[in-house]
Write a protein that holds these residues in place. Structure first.
Motif, PDB file in Angstrom:
ATOM      1  N   GLY A   2       2.093  -6.082  10.388  1.00 47.40           N
ATOM      2  CA  GLY A   2       1.173  -5.392   9.521  1.00 47.40           C
ATOM      3  C   GLY A   2      -0.250  -5.901   9.531  1.00 47.40           C
ATOM      4  N   GLY A   3      -0.591  -6.919  10.280  1.00 44.83           N
ATOM      5  CA  GLY A   3      -1.954  -7.411  10.254  1.00 44.83           C
ATOM      6  C   GLY A   3      -2.009  -8.809   9.673  1.00 44.83           C
ATOM      7  N   PHE A   4      -3.192  -9.219   9.237  1.00 41.91           N
ATOM      8  CA  PHE A   4      -3.375 -10.568   8.713  1.00 41.91           C
ATOM      9  C   PHE A   4      -3.097 -10.609   7.219  1.00 41.91           C
ATOM     10  CE2 PHE A   4      -6.279 -10.647  12.405  1.00 41.91           C
ATOM     11  CZ  PHE A   4      -5.696 -11.710  13.084  1.00 41.91           C
ATOM     12  N   HIS A   5      -2.459 -11.691   6.806  1.00 42.31           N
ATOM     13  CA  HIS A   5      -2.259 -11.944   5.384  1.00 42.31           C
ATOM     14  C   HIS A   5      -3.223 -13.050   4.962  1.00 42.31           C
ATOM     15  CE1 HIS A   5       1.283  -9.412   5.162  1.00 42.31           C
ATOM     16  NE2 HIS A   5       1.720  -9.972   6.282  1.00 42.31           N
ATOM     17  N   MET A   6      -3.406 -13.231   3.686  1.00 40.97           N
ATOM     18  CA  MET A   6      -4.343 -14.223   3.182  1.00 40.97           C
ATOM     19  C   MET A   6      -3.960 -15.634   3.643  1.00 40.97           C
ATOM     20  SD  MET A   6      -7.094 -14.747   1.716  1.00 40.97           S
ATOM     21  CE  MET A   6      -7.704 -13.646   0.495  1.00 40.97           C
ATOM     22  N   LEU A   7      -2.673 -15.932   3.670  1.00 42.29           N
ATOM     23  CA  LEU A   7      -2.226 -17.252   4.098  1.00 42.29           C
ATOM     24  C   LEU A   7      -2.588 -17.504   5.568  1.00 42.29           C
ATOM     25  CD1 LEU A   7      -0.740 -19.833   3.315  1.00 42.29           C
ATOM     26  CD2 LEU A   7       1.394 -18.736   4.018  1.00 42.29           C
ATOM     27  N   ASP A   8      -2.457 -16.483   6.412  1.00 40.98           N
ATOM     28  CA  ASP A   8      -2.834 -16.608   7.826  1.00 40.98           C
ATOM     29  C   ASP A   8      -4.314 -16.937   7.968  1.00 40.98           C
ATOM     30  OD1 ASP A   8      -0.221 -15.911   8.452  1.00 40.98           O
ATOM     31  OD2 ASP A   8      -0.710 -13.791   8.776  1.00 40.98           O
ATOM     32  N   ILE A   9      -5.141 -16.260   7.208  1.00 42.17           N
ATOM     33  CA  ILE A   9      -6.588 -16.482   7.276  1.00 42.17           C
ATOM     34  C   ILE A   9      -6.937 -17.892   6.817  1.00 42.17           C
ATOM     35  CG2 ILE A   9      -8.811 -15.735   6.329  1.00 42.17           C
ATOM     36  CD1 ILE A   9      -7.625 -12.891   6.241  1.00 42.17           C
ATOM     37  N   ILE A  10      -6.266 -18.380   5.763  1.00 39.84           N
ATOM     38  CA  ILE A  10      -6.523 -19.729   5.257  1.00 39.84           C
ATOM     39  C   ILE A  10      -6.134 -20.773   6.308  1.00 39.84           C
ATOM     40  CG2 ILE A  10      -5.804 -21.434   3.519  1.00 39.84           C
ATOM     41  CD1 ILE A  10      -5.641 -19.073   1.525  1.00 39.84           C
ATOM     42  N   VAL A  11      -5.017 -20.573   6.973  1.00 39.25           N
ATOM     43  CA  VAL A  11      -4.574 -21.519   7.998  1.00 39.25           C
ATOM     44  C   VAL A  11      -5.559 -21.550   9.161  1.00 39.25           C
ATOM     45  CG1 VAL A  11      -2.767 -21.970   9.715  1.00 39.25           C
ATOM     46  CG2 VAL A  11      -2.136 -21.397   7.370  1.00 39.25           C
ATOM     47  N   VAL A  12      -5.993 -20.393   9.617  1.00 41.34           N
ATOM     48  CA  VAL A  12      -6.955 -20.327  10.724  1.00 41.34           C
ATOM     49  C   VAL A  12      -8.278 -20.976  10.320  1.00 41.34           C
ATOM     50  CG1 VAL A  12      -8.323 -18.745  12.147  1.00 41.34           C
ATOM     51  CG2 VAL A  12      -5.890 -18.324  11.812  1.00 41.34           C
ATOM     52  N   ALA A  13      -8.741 -20.711   9.109  1.00 41.50           N
ATOM     53  CA  ALA A  13      -9.993 -21.313   8.630  1.00 41.50           C
ATOM     54  C   ALA A  13      -9.872 -22.835   8.550  1.00 41.50           C
ATOM     55  CB  ALA A  13     -10.371 -20.733   7.271  1.00 41.50           C
TER      56      ALA A  13
END
Length: 107
Positions: A2-13
């Motif tokens: 389904g795309g990016f979740h908030m947790l994914d974005i936090i981990v990448v950041a």
């Protein structure tokens, strides 16, 4: 799926922050923001210069290409229906034209 979740974005950041450091990450984000802004400005300038009415007229004259079998069948059925309507109205139009010609000849 389904795309990016908030947790994914936090981990990448967090990984990017650890690799590049806060100052480099901040300058990269600033540069990316400026690039997006410039791209939007260029798009707006291009859209304001384009003759939208002319493009619309041209695209309306281009026949549509079906993208799947369902569209192809729908287009064929629509074409058949319009031909049937034309066939029904053709005798009426011919009668109207004849009556107009006789009126013009009588005058």
């Amino acid at each position: 799926m389904g795309g990016f979740h908030m947790l994914d974005i936090i981990v990448v950041a967090a990984i990017a922050l650890a690799l590049f450091g806060p100052k480099a990450l901040q300058s990269m984000a600033r540069s990316a923001g400026k690039g997006v802004g410039q791209a939007k400005d260029m798009k707006d300038k291009l859209m304001s210069d384009l003759p939208v009415e002319d493009i619309t007229k041209i695209t309306n004259n281009i026949p549509q290409i079906p993208l799947n079998p369902r569209q192809a069948v729908g287009m064929l059925l629509a074409a058949d229906e319009s031909k049937a309507k034309e066939a029904k109205t053709a005798p009426k139009k011919a009668e109207e034209e004849k009556s107009q010609e006789t009126k013009a000849n009588e005058s």
